[in-house]
Scaffold this active site. Sequence first.
Site, PDB file in Angstrom:
ATOM      1  N   GLU A  43      43.772  41.062  44.098  1.00 55.65           N
ATOM      2  CA  GLU A  43      42.480  40.980  43.420  1.00 55.65           C
ATOM      3  C   GLU A  43      41.387  41.298  44.446  1.00 55.65           C
ATOM      4  O   GLU A  43      41.501  40.907  45.613  1.00 55.65           O
ATOM      5  CB  GLU A  43      42.276  39.553  42.870  1.00 55.65           C
ATOM      6  CG  GLU A  43      41.037  39.407  42.019  1.00 55.65           C
ATOM      7  CD  GLU A  43      40.762  37.952  41.611  1.00 55.65           C
ATOM      8  OE1 GLU A  43      41.148  37.030  42.347  1.00 55.65           O
ATOM      9  OE2 GLU A  43      40.150  37.755  40.549  1.00 55.65           O
ATOM     10  N   LYS A 115      40.748  40.323  33.099  1.00 52.92           N
ATOM     11  CA  LYS A 115      40.992  38.898  33.368  1.00 52.92           C
ATOM     12  C   LYS A 115      40.348  38.025  32.292  1.00 52.92           C
ATOM     13  O   LYS A 115      39.149  38.135  32.010  1.00 52.92           O
ATOM     14  CB  LYS A 115      40.419  38.542  34.739  1.00 52.92           C
ATOM     15  CG  LYS A 115      40.799  37.163  35.263  1.00 52.92           C
ATOM     16  CD  LYS A 115      40.081  36.905  36.606  1.00 52.92           C
ATOM     17  CE  LYS A 115      40.617  35.693  37.346  1.00 52.92           C
ATOM     18  NZ  LYS A 115      39.785  35.365  38.533  1.00 52.92           N
ATOM     19  N   CYS A 158      45.132  36.274  39.327  1.00 55.69           N
ATOM     20  CA  CYS A 158      44.676  35.111  40.089  1.00 55.69           C
ATOM     21  C   CYS A 158      44.629  33.786  39.298  1.00 55.69           C
ATOM     22  O   CYS A 158      45.660  33.191  39.052  1.00 55.69           O
ATOM     23  CB  CYS A 158      43.313  35.440  40.702  1.00 55.69           C
ATOM     24  SG  CYS A 158      42.804  34.338  42.035  1.00 55.69           S
TER      25      CYS A 158
HETATM   26  O1  KGT Z   1      36.973  33.980  46.811  1.00 58.03           O
HETATM   27  C1  KGT Z   1      36.296  34.920  46.410  1.00 58.03           C
HETATM   28  O2  KGT Z   1      35.150  35.172  46.783  1.00 58.03           O
HETATM   29  C2  KGT Z   1      36.907  35.867  45.444  1.00 58.03           C
HETATM   30  N1  KGT Z   1      37.656  35.204  44.443  1.00 58.03           N
HETATM   31  C3  KGT Z   1      37.725  35.736  43.254  1.00 58.03           C
HETATM   32  O3  KGT Z   1      37.163  36.772  43.036  1.00 58.03           O
HETATM   33  C4  KGT Z   1      38.464  35.077  42.132  1.00 58.03           C
HETATM   34  C5  KGT Z   1      37.440  34.791  41.070  1.00 58.03           C
HETATM   35  S1  KGT Z   1      36.048  33.885  41.704  1.00 58.03           S
HETATM   36  N2  KGT Z   1      39.143  33.909  42.582  1.00 58.03           N
HETATM   37  C6  KGT Z   1      39.947  33.155  41.849  1.00 58.03           C
HETATM   38  O4  KGT Z   1      40.201  33.380  40.675  1.00 58.03           O
HETATM   39  C7  KGT Z   1      40.519  31.998  42.640  1.00 58.03           C
HETATM   40  C8  KGT Z   1      41.415  31.069  41.878  1.00 58.03           C
HETATM   41  C9  KGT Z   1      41.797  29.951  42.751  1.00 58.03           C
HETATM   42  O5  KGT Z   1      41.599  29.956  43.934  1.00 58.03           O
HETATM   43  C10 KGT Z   1      42.456  28.764  42.150  1.00 58.03           C
HETATM   44  O6  KGT Z   1      42.857  28.832  40.970  1.00 58.03           O
HETATM   45  O7  KGT Z   1      42.581  27.769  42.859  1.00 58.03           O
END
Ligand code: KGT
Length: 272
Positions: A43, A115, A158
């Site tokens: 991702e 997503k 994710c």
């Molecule tokens: O970290 C960043 O800046 C980038 N992350 C992302 O783009 C995405 C959406 S904010 N991260 C997740 O979905 C993490 C899920 C997760 O960590 C969980 O389910 O615990």
Amino acid sequence: MKSYLAAAIQMTSKPNLEKNLAEAEELIELAVRRGAELVGLPENFAFLGKEADKLAQAQDISLKAEKFLKTMAQRFQITILGGGFPVPVEADPTKAYNTAILVAPTGTELTRYQKVHLFDVDVPDGNTYRESSTVMAGQSLPSIYPSEQLGNLGLSICYDVRFPELYRHLSHQGADVLFIPAAFTAFTGKDHWQVLLQARAIENTCYVIAPAQTGNHYERRYTHGHAVIIDPWGMILADAGEKPGMAIAEINPTRLKQVRQQMPSLQHRVFV
Ligand SMILES: O=C(O)CNC(=O)[C@H](CS)NC(=O)CCC(=O)C(=O)O
């Protein structure tokens, strides 16, 4: 379906599109040299930065990421998953879809997934995530792509990993391989990442290919790493550790059949 090698790429993407694509290209080439025919990128492989910066560049990221995936697939004659990049929403300039696409060696797009579950969470380490402030949630469950050579491939992204019903839907359609590309936070990842991935593999008796982000991306954004490939019994076949690189392992239809004979839980489903 045949036996083949798959690679789950691990990167430290930054708020720099050109640099990320150059790093991805190097890792893809390495995976191909090691014999991988199916390669997954994590991702945010093309851009990992502040939500506002991502949105401002979404059109550019979207066009270049898509072109990049098609070029790589054709040049190296592999099937490639781009595990999530922003694609602008036409009707709403404040939002993009977090989109994963699967591309064939011909350069043709095979399937696409937006997503569905957005990460709006205040992580106890002090980081606040509001994915929904810039991302439009997808409206439909992913469908599998039935590949004669590589098996039935299911897409997800994710945070989806926490919603087992999505994977049930995929295995109900006959999925053999589940893609779970991620940018898991370092804080949640240390306790949840491997357990969740193994659960999805075991309960669906499917291979799991989980490309990952790792390390420090900007300011205080740290991700967990440990891109892995897991077999349908839940065994970790390969783990990329914490540095950029990859996990490579064999996807084997004989093993899949064996596990499904040893543990026929998919056939014993009552509710879904
Ligand atoms: O970290 C960043 O800046 C980038 N992350 C992302 O783009 C995405 C959406 S904010 N991260 C997740 O979905 C993490 C899920 C997760 O960590 C969980 O389910 O615990």
